[in-house]
Enzyme design. Structure first.
Site, mmCIF file in Angstrom:
data_model
loop_
_atom_site.group_PDB
_atom_site.id
_atom_site.type_symbol
_atom_site.label_atom_id
_atom_site.label_comp_id
_atom_site.label_asym_id
_atom_site.label_seq_id
_atom_site.Cartn_x
_atom_site.Cartn_y
_atom_site.Cartn_z
ATOM 1 N N SER A 12 0.853 -1.188 0.000
ATOM 2 C CA SER A 12 0.000 0.000 0.000
ATOM 3 C C SER A 12 0.890 1.239 0.000
ATOM 4 C CB SER A 12 -0.883 0.034 1.248
ATOM 5 O OG SER A 12 -1.392 1.356 1.406
ATOM 6 N N HIS A 37 -1.181 -1.216 -4.432
ATOM 7 C CA HIS A 37 -2.474 -0.977 -3.777
ATOM 8 C C HIS A 37 -2.603 0.506 -3.421
ATOM 9 C CE1 HIS A 37 -5.898 -2.219 -1.160
ATOM 10 N NE2 HIS A 37 -5.445 -1.324 -0.304
ATOM 11 N N ASP A 39 -4.862 3.414 -1.689
ATOM 12 C CA ASP A 39 -5.910 3.636 -0.693
ATOM 13 C C ASP A 39 -6.519 5.023 -0.857
ATOM 14 O OD1 ASP A 39 -6.030 1.258 0.963
ATOM 15 O OD2 ASP A 39 -3.947 1.707 1.465
ATOM 16 N N MET A 41 -9.224 7.698 0.344
ATOM 17 C CA MET A 41 -10.004 8.026 1.545
ATOM 18 C C MET A 41 -10.600 9.419 1.407
ATOM 19 S SD MET A 41 -7.423 6.651 4.457
ATOM 20 C CE MET A 41 -6.615 5.045 4.324
ATOM 21 N N HIS A 70 -8.523 0.954 -3.895
ATOM 22 C CA HIS A 70 -9.404 0.642 -2.771
ATOM 23 C C HIS A 70 -10.131 1.919 -2.369
ATOM 24 C CE1 HIS A 70 -9.435 -0.719 1.771
ATOM 25 N NE2 HIS A 70 -10.652 -0.642 1.257
ATOM 26 N N MET A 72 -12.328 3.975 -0.217
ATOM 27 C CA MET A 72 -12.961 4.111 1.104
ATOM 28 C C MET A 72 -13.687 5.449 1.094
ATOM 29 S SD MET A 72 -9.726 2.613 3.221
ATOM 30 C CE MET A 72 -8.606 2.874 1.852
ATOM 31 N N MET A 141 -11.208 -6.778 5.270
ATOM 32 C CA MET A 141 -10.425 -5.817 6.058
ATOM 33 C C MET A 141 -10.053 -6.446 7.399
ATOM 34 S SD MET A 141 -9.994 -3.080 4.255
ATOM 35 C CE MET A 141 -9.151 -2.138 5.547
ATOM 36 N N ASP A 177 -6.299 -6.880 4.072
ATOM 37 C CA ASP A 177 -5.708 -5.537 4.153
ATOM 38 C C ASP A 177 -5.765 -5.040 5.596
ATOM 39 O OD1 ASP A 177 -4.896 -2.935 3.717
ATOM 40 O OD2 ASP A 177 -6.589 -2.381 2.435
#
Ligand code: DX5
Ligand code: ZN
Length: 231
Positions: A12, A37, A39, A41, A70, A72, A141, A177
């Site tokens: 990540s 990966h 992330d 957010m 990913h 979120m 998760m 993850d």
């Protein structure tokens, strides 16, 4: 990309040097990362803010392997097209991000990218039952999303095993993850996970000047997971 369940390590880049993403991505790939990966957010679904589509688009030319994004974020549907156009190979949305996960997965697939669904630690595995035939990956998760460097939540192991059972012989990856280290990787690999995300455990002690540390960290996680499968 043909499907198999070999262990894949997906660092990540949340734990990378934020002033140097291009070099960091090249360093982890040179050192054995299988995927990259990303992330995303939004400061709303999770209490932290990271990358908009222009940032992901800037990462894209540096990624030679496979970029899983990913998300979120909530709502998620209005942003799927932008992240697909930014160059995501796979988009993962959270089960908990809205009332219409089926529509969200349809929207991801309509962009021609691979589709995944993510389950927070409190979300039961049964919630994916009617999505299975649309999915390329289930993300379990093993921390509450929002930050790197958190402690692994042990109930994720049983959840991975349950998801593995539900998947049967479908070509669906199981990704884990959060809190993955050489100590926790064997537990989730033995339960059936094949894509292991790791942020702090890959980047710790290394840098673009000392990329061999990334390589050693990636190898330690991979070898621990593979050993659990051979056992
Ligand atoms: C958590 C993120 C993870 C995180 C993992 O919200 O989805 O990808 O960066 O970090 P570590 O491996 O440090 O737990
Ligand atoms: Zn993640």
């Amino acid at each position: 990309m043909s499907f198999d369940r070999k262990i894949r390590i997906a660092p990540s880049i949340l734990s990378a040097d934020f002033a140097n993403f291009g070099a960091e991505i090249r360093a982890i790939e040179d050192q054995g990362a299988d995927w990259v990966h990303v992330d995303v957010m939004d400061g709303h679904f999770v209490p932290n803010l990271t990358f908009g589509p222009p940032a992901v688009k800037a990462f894209r030319p540096h990624v030679k392997t496979f970029m899983d994004v990913h998300l979120m974020i909530a709502p998620v549907d209005p942003y799927i097209e932008a992240y697909a156009e930014a160059g995501a190979d796979m988009i993962v949305a959270h089960m908990e991000a809205g009332p219409h996960i089926h529509r969200t997965i349809q929207a991801i697939r309509a962009q021609g990218v691979k589709a995944g669904v993510s389950l927070n630690p409190g979300t039961p595995p049964e919630s994916i039952e009617y999505l299975l035939d649309m999915l390329d990956m289930v993300l379990v998760m093993s921390v509450n999303p929002g930050f790197g460097g958190q402690k692994f939540i042990p109930s994720a192991v049983e959840k991975v095993a349950r998801v593995r059972e539900m998947i049967g012989d479908r070509e669906i990856h199981i990704q884990v993850d959060g809190g993955i280290t050489p100590e926790t990787a064997p537990l989730v690999a033995a339960a059936g996970a094949d894509v292991l995300v790791a942020g702090s455990a890959v980047f710790k002690g290394g840098s673009v000047e000392k990329p061999e540390v990334y390589g050693a960290n990636i190898r330690a996680i991979r070898e621990a997971a593979e050993k659990a499968l051979a056992a």
